[in-house]
Design a protein around this motif. Structure first.
Motif, PDB file in Angstrom:
ATOM      1  N   THR A  65       0.834  -1.200   0.000  1.00  0.00           N
ATOM      2  CA  THR A  65       0.000   0.000   0.000  1.00  0.00           C
ATOM      3  C   THR A  65       0.870   1.252   0.000  1.00  0.00           C
ATOM      4  N   SER A  66       1.886   1.260   0.849  1.00  0.00           N
ATOM      5  CA  SER A  66       2.780   2.405   0.919  1.00  0.00           C
ATOM      6  C   SER A  66       3.523   2.603  -0.401  1.00  0.00           C
ATOM      7  N   ALA A  67       3.979   1.500  -1.002  1.00  0.00           N
ATOM      8  CA  ALA A  67       4.712   1.593  -2.268  1.00  0.00           C
ATOM      9  C   ALA A  67       3.817   2.100  -3.393  1.00  0.00           C
ATOM     10  N   ILE A  68       2.581   1.631  -3.429  1.00  0.00           N
ATOM     11  CA  ILE A  68       1.668   2.017  -4.508  1.00  0.00           C
ATOM     12  C   ILE A  68       1.175   3.448  -4.340  1.00  0.00           C
ATOM     13  N   THR A  69       0.842   3.816  -3.112  1.00  0.00           N
ATOM     14  CA  THR A  69       0.237   5.138  -2.888  1.00  0.00           C
ATOM     15  C   THR A  69       1.252   6.214  -2.543  1.00  0.00           C
ATOM     16  N   GLY A  70       2.446   5.797  -2.097  1.00  0.00           N
ATOM     17  CA  GLY A  70       3.450   6.767  -1.673  1.00  0.00           C
ATOM     18  C   GLY A  70       3.135   7.401  -0.332  1.00  0.00           C
ATOM     19  N   SER A  71       2.226   6.799   0.416  1.00  0.00           N
ATOM     20  CA  SER A  71       1.833   7.363   1.709  1.00  0.00           C
ATOM     21  C   SER A  71       2.248   6.455   2.858  1.00  0.00           C
ATOM     22  N   LYS A  72       2.266   7.038   4.046  1.00  0.00           N
ATOM     23  CA  LYS A  72       2.547   6.261   5.250  1.00  0.00           C
ATOM     24  C   LYS A  72       1.339   5.397   5.572  1.00  0.00           C
ATOM     25  N   VAL A  73       1.585   4.218   6.113  1.00  0.00           N
ATOM     26  CA  VAL A  73       0.514   3.293   6.467  1.00  0.00           C
ATOM     27  C   VAL A  73       0.699   2.891   7.928  1.00  0.00           C
ATOM     28  N   SER A  74      -0.377   2.954   8.672  1.00  0.00           N
ATOM     29  CA  SER A  74      -0.346   2.569  10.086  1.00  0.00           C
ATOM     30  C   SER A  74      -0.889   1.161  10.262  1.00  0.00           C
ATOM     31  N   LEU A  75      -0.300   0.458  11.201  1.00  0.00           N
ATOM     32  CA  LEU A  75      -0.767  -0.883  11.564  1.00  0.00           C
ATOM     33  C   LEU A  75      -1.371  -0.830  12.959  1.00  0.00           C
ATOM     34  N   PRO A  76      -2.369  -1.633  13.255  1.00  0.00           N
ATOM     35  CA  PRO A  76      -3.011  -2.591  12.365  1.00  0.00           C
ATOM     36  C   PRO A  76      -3.867  -1.887  11.324  1.00  0.00           C
ATOM     37  N   LEU A  77      -4.063  -2.556  10.194  1.00  0.00           N
ATOM     38  CA  LEU A  77      -4.894  -2.009   9.129  1.00  0.00           C
ATOM     39  C   LEU A  77      -6.364  -2.081   9.525  1.00  0.00           C
ATOM     40  N   ASP A  78      -7.109  -1.070   9.146  1.00  0.00           N
ATOM     41  CA  ASP A  78      -8.561  -1.101   9.312  1.00  0.00           C
ATOM     42  C   ASP A  78      -9.151  -1.857   8.132  1.00  0.00           C
ATOM     43  N   SER A  79     -10.308  -2.447   8.326  1.00  0.00           N
ATOM     44  CA  SER A  79     -10.934  -3.202   7.231  1.00  0.00           C
ATOM     45  C   SER A  79     -11.362  -2.297   6.078  1.00  0.00           C
ATOM     46  N   ASP A  80     -11.353  -0.982   6.279  1.00  0.00           N
ATOM     47  CA  ASP A  80     -11.675  -0.075   5.178  1.00  0.00           C
ATOM     48  C   ASP A  80     -10.417   0.452   4.485  1.00  0.00           C
ATOM     49  N   ALA A  81      -9.252  -0.090   4.826  1.00  0.00           N
ATOM     50  CA  ALA A  81      -8.007   0.302   4.161  1.00  0.00           C
ATOM     51  C   ALA A  81      -8.108  -0.046   2.677  1.00  0.00           C
ATOM     52  N   ARG A  82      -7.475   0.748   1.853  1.00  0.00           N
ATOM     53  CA  ARG A  82      -7.626   0.652   0.397  1.00  0.00           C
ATOM     54  C   ARG A  82      -7.404  -0.762  -0.149  1.00  0.00           C
TER      55      ARG A  82
END
Length: 100
Positions: A65-82
């Protein structure tokens, strides 16, 4: 060997009528695959729990997700994550090759 013989051996092995192969698989995941096959054959717990496997997959999804979007990603992922439910080939379109 004939394909039918290989399939018959594999089915017998899966049904527990034959021991797992003694040779190690020669892949980067071969040891883990062999450990799983042996655990299944011996009626033992899997070497990695479902919860541990889920955490590893979640980390992989976060990295992609981070590589594709170029954005920071927080864990744990929410079920509405892209990409929570998967990443398609279409998701990769338009990504520029990273250079060192």
């Amino acid at each position: 060997k004939a394909p039918q013989a290989r399939v018959a051996r594999k089915l017998k092995r899966m049904a527990g009528l034959m021991p797992p192969p003694v040779r190690e698989l020669k892949t980067c995941h071969g040891r883990l695959i062999n450990d799983y096959l042996n655990a299944l054959h011996d009626g033992q717990p899997a070497p990695v729990s479902p919860a541990e496997a889920r955490l590893a997959l979640e980390l992989c999804v976060a990295i992609y997700t981070s590589a594709i979007t170029g954005s920071k990603v927080s864990l744990p992922l929410d079920s509405d994550a892209r990409f929570y439910y998967g990443i398609s080939a279409d998701d990769y379109r338009g990504i520029h090759t990273l250079t060192a």
